[in-house]
Design a protein around this motif. Structure first.
Motif, PDB file in Angstrom:
ATOM      1  N   MET A   1      29.966  -8.471  81.881  1.00 37.14           N
ATOM      2  CA  MET A   1      30.675  -7.364  81.262  1.00 37.14           C
ATOM      3  C   MET A   1      32.168  -7.703  81.155  1.00 37.14           C
ATOM      4  O   MET A   1      32.748  -8.265  82.068  1.00 37.14           O
ATOM      5  N   LYS A   2      32.733  -7.324  80.032  1.00 39.30           N
ATOM      6  CA  LYS A   2      34.172  -7.526  79.844  1.00 39.30           C
ATOM      7  C   LYS A   2      34.887  -6.204  80.100  1.00 39.30           C
ATOM      8  O   LYS A   2      34.554  -5.181  79.522  1.00 39.30           O
ATOM      9  N   TYR A   3      35.879  -6.257  80.980  1.00 39.37           N
ATOM     10  CA  TYR A   3      36.699  -5.084  81.260  1.00 39.37           C
ATOM     11  C   TYR A   3      37.798  -4.981  80.211  1.00 39.37           C
ATOM     12  O   TYR A   3      38.360  -5.993  79.782  1.00 39.37           O
ATOM     13  N   ALA A   4      38.129  -3.766  79.853  1.00 35.67           N
ATOM     14  CA  ALA A   4      39.218  -3.530  78.905  1.00 35.67           C
ATOM     15  C   ALA A   4      40.527  -4.085  79.457  1.00 35.67           C
ATOM     16  O   ALA A   4      41.378  -4.562  78.705  1.00 35.67           O
ATOM     17  N   SER A   5      40.669  -4.061  80.772  1.00 33.69           N
ATOM     18  CA  SER A   5      41.900  -4.562  81.385  1.00 33.69           C
ATOM     19  C   SER A   5      42.118  -6.053  81.113  1.00 33.69           C
ATOM     20  O   SER A   5      43.252  -6.515  81.088  1.00 33.69           O
ATOM     21  N   PHE A  50      54.764  -6.136  69.322  1.00 33.93           N
ATOM     22  CA  PHE A  50      53.645  -6.542  70.165  1.00 33.93           C
ATOM     23  C   PHE A  50      53.671  -5.846  71.519  1.00 33.93           C
ATOM     24  O   PHE A  50      52.704  -5.214  71.915  1.00 33.93           O
ATOM     25  N   ALA A  51      54.803  -5.975  72.243  1.00 34.30           N
ATOM     26  CA  ALA A  51      54.860  -5.419  73.600  1.00 34.30           C
ATOM     27  C   ALA A  51      54.820  -3.893  73.580  1.00 34.30           C
ATOM     28  O   ALA A  51      54.058  -3.279  74.326  1.00 34.30           O
ATOM     29  N   ASP A  52      55.623  -3.289  72.720  1.00 32.74           N
ATOM     30  CA  ASP A  52      55.719  -1.831  72.771  1.00 32.74           C
ATOM     31  C   ASP A  52      54.700  -1.142  71.868  1.00 32.74           C
ATOM     32  O   ASP A  52      53.817  -0.431  72.349  1.00 32.74           O
ATOM     33  N   LYS A  53      54.817  -1.367  70.578  1.00 27.79           N
ATOM     34  CA  LYS A  53      53.975  -0.617  69.636  1.00 27.79           C
ATOM     35  C   LYS A  53      52.483  -0.904  69.853  1.00 27.79           C
ATOM     36  O   LYS A  53      51.675   0.014  69.922  1.00 27.79           O
ATOM     37  N   CYS A  54      52.131  -2.169  69.987  1.00 28.75           N
ATOM     38  CA  CYS A  54      50.721  -2.523  70.134  1.00 28.75           C
ATOM     39  C   CYS A  54      50.246  -2.366  71.583  1.00 28.75           C
ATOM     40  O   CYS A  54      49.370  -1.555  71.870  1.00 28.75           O
ATOM     41  N   HIS A  55      50.835  -3.143  72.498  1.00 21.02           N
ATOM     42  CA  HIS A  55      50.354  -3.164  73.875  1.00 21.02           C
ATOM     43  C   HIS A  55      50.575  -1.830  74.602  1.00 21.02           C
ATOM     44  O   HIS A  55      49.631  -1.241  75.117  1.00 21.02           O
ATOM     45  N   HIS A  56      51.820  -1.361  74.633  1.00 18.30           N
ATOM     46  CA  HIS A  56      52.071  -0.082  75.307  1.00 18.30           C
ATOM     47  C   HIS A  56      51.367   1.055  74.582  1.00 18.30           C
ATOM     48  O   HIS A  56      50.964   2.037  75.211  1.00 18.30           O
ATOM     49  N   GLY A  57      51.209   0.918  73.272  1.00 16.76           N
ATOM     50  CA  GLY A  57      50.458   1.923  72.516  1.00 16.76           C
ATOM     51  C   GLY A  57      49.011   2.017  72.980  1.00 16.76           C
ATOM     52  O   GLY A  57      48.449   3.110  73.075  1.00 16.76           O
ATOM     53  N   LYS A  58      48.392   0.868  73.270  1.00 11.53           N
ATOM     54  CA  LYS A  58      47.012   0.861  73.794  1.00 11.53           C
ATOM     55  C   LYS A  58      46.959   1.555  75.149  1.00 11.53           C
ATOM     56  O   LYS A  58      46.042   2.331  75.421  1.00 11.53           O
ATOM     57  N   GLU A  59      47.938   1.250  75.977  1.00 11.44           N
ATOM     58  CA  GLU A  59      47.949   1.863  77.301  1.00 11.44           C
ATOM     59  C   GLU A  59      48.161   3.370  77.211  1.00 11.44           C
ATOM     60  O   GLU A  59      47.406   4.151  77.796  1.00 11.44           O
ATOM     61  N   GLU A  60      49.188   3.779  76.454  1.00  8.02           N
ATOM     62  CA  GLU A  60      49.549   5.198  76.401  1.00  8.02           C
ATOM     63  C   GLU A  60      48.524   6.039  75.648  1.00  8.02           C
ATOM     64  O   GLU A  60      48.252   7.173  76.035  1.00  8.02           O
ATOM     65  N   GLY A  61      47.977   5.507  74.576  1.00 12.19           N
ATOM     66  CA  GLY A  61      47.086   6.296  73.735  1.00 12.19           C
ATOM     67  C   GLY A  61      45.620   6.211  74.095  1.00 12.19           C
ATOM     68  O   GLY A  61      44.840   7.087  73.730  1.00 12.19           O
ATOM     69  N   ARG A 147      33.681   0.846  74.590  1.00 12.20           N
ATOM     70  CA  ARG A 147      34.346   1.810  73.696  1.00 12.20           C
ATOM     71  C   ARG A 147      35.864   1.669  73.783  1.00 12.20           C
ATOM     72  O   ARG A 147      36.569   1.774  72.774  1.00 12.20           O
ATOM     73  N   VAL A 148      36.372   1.421  74.975  1.00  7.73           N
ATOM     74  CA  VAL A 148      37.813   1.227  75.151  1.00  7.73           C
ATOM     75  C   VAL A 148      38.253  -0.031  74.395  1.00  7.73           C
ATOM     76  O   VAL A 148      39.254  -0.012  73.673  1.00  7.73           O
ATOM     77  N   LEU A 149      37.495  -1.118  74.531  1.00  2.84           N
ATOM     78  CA  LEU A 149      37.825  -2.360  73.819  1.00  2.84           C
ATOM     79  C   LEU A 149      37.825  -2.154  72.303  1.00  2.84           C
ATOM     80  O   LEU A 149      38.703  -2.668  71.607  1.00  2.84           O
ATOM     81  N   GLU A 150      36.865  -1.403  71.808  1.00  4.30           N
ATOM     82  CA  GLU A 150      36.809  -1.118  70.362  1.00  4.30           C
ATOM     83  C   GLU A 150      38.013  -0.280  69.933  1.00  4.30           C
ATOM     84  O   GLU A 150      38.600  -0.522  68.876  1.00  4.30           O
ATOM     85  N   ALA A 151      38.387   0.675  70.758  1.00  2.00           N
ATOM     86  CA  ALA A 151      39.573   1.497  70.457  1.00  2.00           C
ATOM     87  C   ALA A 151      40.832   0.636  70.468  1.00  2.00           C
ATOM     88  O   ALA A 151      41.720   0.824  69.639  1.00  2.00           O
ATOM     89  N   PHE A 152      40.899  -0.320  71.388  1.00  2.00           N
ATOM     90  CA  PHE A 152      42.034  -1.249  71.422  1.00  2.00           C
ATOM     91  C   PHE A 152      42.124  -2.025  70.111  1.00  2.00           C
ATOM     92  O   PHE A 152      43.207  -2.189  69.549  1.00  2.00           O
ATOM     93  N   GLU A 153      40.996  -2.539  69.647  1.00  2.00           N
ATOM     94  CA  GLU A 153      40.974  -3.323  68.401  1.00  2.00           C
ATOM     95  C   GLU A 153      41.431  -2.470  67.222  1.00  2.00           C
ATOM     96  O   GLU A 153      42.239  -2.908  66.399  1.00  2.00           O
ATOM     97  N   ASN A 154      40.930  -1.250  67.145  1.00  2.00           N
ATOM     98  CA  ASN A 154      41.344  -0.342  66.064  1.00  2.00           C
ATOM     99  C   ASN A 154      42.835  -0.059  66.129  1.00  2.00           C
ATOM    100  O   ASN A 154      43.521  -0.041  65.111  1.00  2.00           O
ATOM    101  N   HIS A 155      43.328   0.162  67.329  1.00  2.00           N
ATOM    102  CA  HIS A 155      44.762   0.436  67.497  1.00  2.00           C
ATOM    103  C   HIS A 155      45.596  -0.755  67.021  1.00  2.00           C
ATOM    104  O   HIS A 155      46.590  -0.575  66.319  1.00  2.00           O
ATOM    105  N   GLU A 156      45.180  -1.955  67.415  1.00  2.00           N
ATOM    106  CA  GLU A 156      45.944  -3.154  67.033  1.00  2.00           C
ATOM    107  C   GLU A 156      46.006  -3.299  65.515  1.00  2.00           C
ATOM    108  O   GLU A 156      47.059  -3.605  64.960  1.00  2.00           O
ATOM    109  N   GLN A 157      44.892  -3.066  64.846  1.00  2.00           N
ATOM    110  CA  GLN A 157      44.873  -3.176  63.380  1.00  2.00           C
ATOM    111  C   GLN A 157      45.763  -2.120  62.737  1.00  2.00           C
ATOM    112  O   GLN A 157      46.453  -2.388  61.764  1.00  2.00           O
TER     113      GLN A 157
END
Length: 180
Positions: A1-5, A50-61, A147-157
């Motif tokens: 299993m892959k963790y979202a972390s 990358f750091a703020d909009k994408c990465h921190h966005g994944k964490e916060e949202g 589901r978290v990983l999929e949400a991360f991918e959608n957020h990045e796009q």
């Protein structure tokens, strides 16, 4: 299993790489060998996108609300601390942006904001990697990790758009050869 972390930890490696480059730029500037403003602008853009909009966005949202749902404290807890540090980091990024805003370098503002941001983010990443993410790995059910990983991918796009991730990492590779 892959963790979202795992995805977030991989992104931390990219951010730490960017911070090492920023640190060398600050060292060079401080020692009287200023870095081209265009290159500082590129590394600041990497940190914003990358750091703020994408990465921190994944964490916060995505991640933090799920962690809260499973009992991790926000107010006066680890999530609140991470959110507070995200806000503090944005102030340093704003200072970095202002240090190059008129096309010339405000050396003092650049070096000061770079040093504070680097110190903050390195400590922040340690806390997330060693405390918050392992906590999340234990409490977020396996069924929800995908589901978290999929949400991360959608957020990045959505946050960066197609191809931007690769373009930013290409810039880091170019700067690594020059600065590291």
């Amino acid at each position: 299993m892959k963790y979202a972390s795992e995805e977030l930890k991989n992104e931390h490696e990219g951010i730490l790489h960017g911070l090492a480059i920023l640190e060398k730029m600050a060292d060079s500037t401080e020692s009287g060998s200023p870095v081209p403003v265009a290159e500082i602008s590129e590394i600041v853009n990497f940190l914003i996108l990358f750091a703020d909009k994408c990465h921190h966005g994944k964490e916060e949202g995505i991640l933090f609300p799920i962690l809260e749902r499973y009992g991790v404290a926000n107010e006066r807890g680890p999530i609140g601390q991470m959110l507070s540090e995200h806000v503090e980091g944005r102030k340093y990024i704003q200072g970095l942006s202002l240090s190059i805003s008129n096309g010339t370098l405000d050396t003092s503002a650049f070096v000061t904001n770079a040093r504070h941001y680097i110190e903050l983010l390195r400590a922040h990443i340690q806390k997330e990697n060693n405390v918050l993410f392992p906590m999340g790995d234990k409490i977020i059910p396996e069924s929800e990790q995908q589901r978290v990983l999929e949400a991360f991918e959608n957020h990045e796009q959505t946050a960066m758009g197609p191809g931007i991730h690769d373009k930013l990492h290409g810039m880091l590779d170019t700067f690594q050869k020059k600065y590291l």
